[in-house]
Design a protein around this motif. Structure first.
Motif, short mmCIF file in Angstrom:
data_model
loop_
_atom_site.label_atom_id
_atom_site.label_comp_id
_atom_site.label_asym_id
_atom_site.label_seq_id
_atom_site.Cartn_x
_atom_site.Cartn_y
_atom_site.Cartn_z
N THR A 208 31.47 40.91 38.72
CA THR A 208 32.13 42.06 38.75
C THR A 208 33.38 41.88 39.67
O THR A 208 33.17 41.94 40.76
CB THR A 208 31.20 43.20 39.13
OG1 THR A 208 30.27 43.38 38.16
CG2 THR A 208 32.26 44.54 39.09
N LEU A 209 34.55 41.70 39.04
CA LEU A 209 35.50 41.25 39.79
C LEU A 209 36.58 42.45 39.99
O LEU A 209 37.49 42.71 39.27
CB LEU A 209 36.30 40.08 39.06
CG LEU A 209 35.39 38.89 38.98
CD1 LEU A 209 36.13 37.89 38.11
CD2 LEU A 209 34.86 38.41 40.23
N ASN A 210 36.59 43.04 41.11
CA ASN A 210 37.26 44.42 41.30
C ASN A 210 38.44 44.08 42.28
O ASN A 210 39.39 44.97 42.21
CB ASN A 210 36.50 45.34 41.98
CG ASN A 210 35.27 45.84 40.91
OD1 ASN A 210 35.35 45.94 39.65
ND2 ASN A 210 33.78 46.26 41.48
N GLY A 211 38.42 42.83 42.83
CA GLY A 211 39.85 42.47 43.64
C GLY A 211 40.93 42.43 42.79
O GLY A 211 40.79 42.00 41.58
N PRO A 212 42.27 42.45 43.14
CA PRO A 212 43.59 42.27 42.55
C PRO A 212 43.75 40.95 42.12
O PRO A 212 44.54 40.69 41.31
CB PRO A 212 44.53 43.05 43.33
CG PRO A 212 44.06 42.68 44.54
CD PRO A 212 42.55 43.06 44.62
N THR A 213 42.92 39.97 42.90
CA THR A 213 43.33 38.41 42.85
C THR A 213 42.05 37.50 42.93
O THR A 213 41.28 37.95 43.65
CB THR A 213 44.47 37.81 43.71
OG1 THR A 213 43.94 38.08 45.01
CG2 THR A 213 45.72 38.75 43.50
N PHE A 214 41.87 36.77 42.01
CA PHE A 214 41.00 35.78 42.23
C PHE A 214 41.46 34.33 41.63
O PHE A 214 42.41 34.14 40.93
CB PHE A 214 39.80 36.28 41.20
CG PHE A 214 38.49 35.70 41.55
CD1 PHE A 214 37.58 36.18 42.83
CD2 PHE A 214 37.76 34.71 40.89
CE1 PHE A 214 36.57 35.64 42.99
CE2 PHE A 214 36.63 34.46 40.96
CZ PHE A 214 35.92 34.82 42.02
N LEU A 215 40.57 33.37 41.88
CA LEU A 215 40.75 31.99 41.67
C LEU A 215 39.63 31.44 41.28
O LEU A 215 38.58 31.33 41.61
CB LEU A 215 41.49 31.22 42.68
CG LEU A 215 42.96 31.72 43.14
CD1 LEU A 215 43.49 30.85 44.11
CD2 LEU A 215 43.80 31.48 41.87
#
Length: 309
Positions: A208-215
């Motif tokens: 679950t990716l709730n952050g605004p940025t990811f890589l």
């Protein structure tokens, strides 16, 4: 008197340079050829919250063995379909298990390659462990955790000057979930232009990716979702057994934007979504075969010097 090296010594140096210097380009990426073309791949379905929220996908979108893709142009069975909503800007929308002809990526093959990639990444020897809170700075390596983990702050991946750095974050199958908070971020630095970097999140359950940025490449066993407006500037969302849910997200395998900082290049460009060729491995050390060939070259050089001393 200064002795001039003979041709055998020069040849040995050339062999060393060719084998050692060029070896990374000869390696095979972790993700298979079909799988690498997909920015989003589900097993049961892919759901996109359109027209309420518009997503932007640089790469293919597909599902196998399921057939449900909603929020994009309804796919035509057996035919590569262009997304008329213009949300999929980096390629064709592939939605069925078989497609129109030779040369087209195949979602069924991509799913098989996803299983193989997970198996490969799970087989790598661990070099470190993860805490339940992931905030902090990480050097290249294979990090594992037996349970769930979350990211609430800034996570920095520091390559230490290596342009072949690899990070593997592995969460145990059956219990290892990944959750990022609304204030979280992931950044990469000190890796050159990033074109040979690999980042893999092997999630044993769901992400679950709730952050605004990811890589990086998320290889999850079950569901992948966000709370909306996620930007994954370089990587993929790949579910092995379940669904992927998109809510106004931007996902790119082409590494758009300034995803690498302090490394001599703001735009990764052709990195292929942080899928590294893999010859150097997580430690940045050449594989044993490469070291053996290097040793032969050095031995040849030493022998030549003794003959002509």
């Amino acid at each position: 008197m200064i002795k001039t090296p003979k041709y055998s010594a020069i040849l040995s140096l050339a062999v060393i340079g060719a084998l050692y210097g060029a070896s990374p380009a000869l390696a095979t990426p972790i993700l298979g050829a079909d799988l690498a073309t997909f920015a989003v791949l589900g097993a049961t379905s892919v759901t996109n919250d359109y027209p309420t929220n518009t997503s932007t996908i640089f790469g293919n979108v597909g599902v196998s063995a399921g057939s449900s893709i909603t929020g994009f142009t309804p796919p035509v069975p057996g035919v590569p379909t262009v997304d008329a909503t213009l949300q999929v800007t980096g390629g064709l929308l592939h939605a069925t298990t078989t497609f129109g002809g030779a040369g087209f990526p195949n979602a069924a093959d991509a799913q098989s390659q996803l299983d193989a990639a997970i198996l490969t990444l799970n087989g790598m020897a661990a070099t470190g462990s993860l805490l339940a809170e992931l905030t902090g700075t990480y050097i290249p390596g294979v990090y594992t955790i037996s349970g769930a983990a979350g990211l609430t702050g800034a996570m920095t991946l520091d390559g230490g000057g290596s342009d072949t750095a690899v990070w593997v974050f592995r969460f145990e199958t059956g219990s290892g979930a990944l959750t990022t908070g609304s204030g979280s971020s992931v950044s990469v630095q000190n890796v050159g232009d990033g074109s040979n970097v690999g980042i893999y999140w092997v999630v044993g359950t769901g992400a679950t990716l709730n952050g605004p940025t990811f890589l990086g490449n998320v290889l999850a066993q079950t569901t992948i979702s966000s709370d909306g407006a996620l930007t994954l500037g370089c990587g993929r969302l790949l579910s092995a057994t379940a669904d992927v849910t998109l809510i106004g997200d931007t996902i790119s395998i082409g590494c758009t934007g300034a995803v690498v900082t302090g490394g001599g290049g703001a735009d990764v460009g052709t990195s292929g979504g942080f899928d590294q060729a893999g010859i150097a491995g997580p430690s940045g050390v050449p594989e044993p075969a490469t070291l053996a060939l290097l040793g032969l070259g050095l031995a040849g050089l030493g022998f030549s010097r003794r003959r002509h001393a």
